[in-house]
Design an enzyme around this catalytic site. Structure first.
Site: not given
Length: 363
Positions: A71, A128
């Protein structure tokens, strides 16, 4: 679809392609200039890099014992591309590739713990983070005319498509990771892992891929996953085989540190109307003269005893249409996550949407 507003190849598209790197920088910094002077345009990036990125290109999560996540690597790569810092971008990707590309699946290991031996203990990914890095590589390929970055982005996107996308319960779902979120009778998802602007751009460059379905079903989930008195989406959501939704049982039932990224990504993608964010907007407007709580339990209404961070307040300002209230500097009390949300909100407010992705990186 109204979202497909990118110019097709042709004389206009060719001219725009050639001007893209210049237009990107000019538009970004013209927007930032409305709230900051010439010297301040870059200062927030310089401050962020100095505090959270090592010389070798590792992003430090200062609120979590200095570990590193995909991330954070993805966010920092997006920042470096937006602020035209090629050297830092190259360092960030080189470190990521050398230390996190260890799974053999094309996906990236999600966490690096420097005090552990080996530093990568959990051989799982975080979707993500993979999306963010794939998006940053894609943007960098066109920004700096570097075909290798596009090849790497495509490879990562193919791995995401192969391992992390599943049709279930009447939805096209994005698994939070390759392992651990699928059961016989349910799938657990995290709506903040739908990086909407990345999905929107990938849907344009790869119209035969799953990206548009993911984007639209992510918005449908957001419209349907409303809980509690304020009709808010939870950090973690369970999807059942019959399509019913419930707050996931294995995490605190909160609209909190995860779901705060939902309005950030939706606004960045220009999809507020489709995702129906009015309940979040109304909830964040309610504390007259004060700050909203950092989280709220969507089951019993309990709230945190402390307010949103400065980064959280930046996301709030973005959603409420008040870009002039975005903080212009990182403060000493901002940890990695708060500072990241602050810079992300600035980019979402001022970075132009990518409109020239049909160009080839070496043109």
């Amino acid at each position: 679809m109204d979202m497909m507003m990118y110019p097709r190849p042709g004389k206009v598209g060719l001219l725009a392609r050639r001007c893209w790197p210049v237009l990107l920088c000019l538009t970004l910094f013209a927007g930032l200039a409305a709230t900051a002077g010439a010297e301040e345009r870059y200062s927030i990036w310089h401050d962020y890099a100095a505090r959270f990125i090592t010389d070798e290109g590792r992003v430090l999560d200062t609120g979590n014992h200095g570990v590193t996540h995909t991330e954070g690597q993805g966010w920092a790569m997006l920042f470096a591309e937006a602020f035209d810092d090629r050297a830092r971008f190259d360092a960030l990707w080189s470190w990521t590739e050398a230390n996190l590309d260890v799974l053999g699946s094309g996906l990236l290991a999600w966490r690096y713990q420097p005090e552990q031996t080996p530093p990568v203990q959990d051989l799982n990914n975080a979707t993500d983070g993979d999306l963010l890095i794939a998006w940053a590589l894609h943007r960098a390929a066109y920004k700096w005319r570097e075909p290798e970055y596009e090849h790497l982005s495509i490879r990562l996107r193919q791995a995401i498509q192969r391992h992390l996308i599943r049709d279930y319960g009447g939805y096209t779902l994005l698994l939070p990771a390759r392992d651990g979120f699928v059961r016989d009778d349910r799938v657990t998802v995290n709506l903040s892992y739908w990086v909407m602007p990345a999905l929107r751009e990938f849907a344009t460059v790869d119209p035969d891929g799953p990206w548009l379905r993911l984007l639209l079903d992510g918005e449908r989930l957001l419209r349907n996953a409303r809980f509690g008195d304020h009709d808010l989406p939870p950090d973690w959501l369970t999807v059942h085989q019959d399509g019913t939704l419930e707050v996931a049982q294995d995490w605190p039932p909160r609209f909190g540190f995860e779901a705060i990224r939902v309005p950030l990504y939706v606004v960045w993608a220009g999809r507020e109307d489709e995702a129906k964010l009015d309940p979040i907007r109304a909830y964040w407007q309610s504390p007259v003269g004060g700050k909203p709580a950092a989280w709220i339990n969507v089951v019993n209404g309990e709230t945190a005893e402390y307010p949103l961070s400065r980064g959280g307040m930046a996301v709030r300002s973005l959603l409420l249409g008040m870009p002039g209230k975005l903080p212009e500097q990182i403060h000493p009390e901002d940890d990695y996550y708060s500072a990241s949300l602050l810079v992300l909100s600035m980019l979402a407010a001022f970075l132009p949407e990518p409109t020239l992705s049909q160009a080839t990186p070496n043109q």
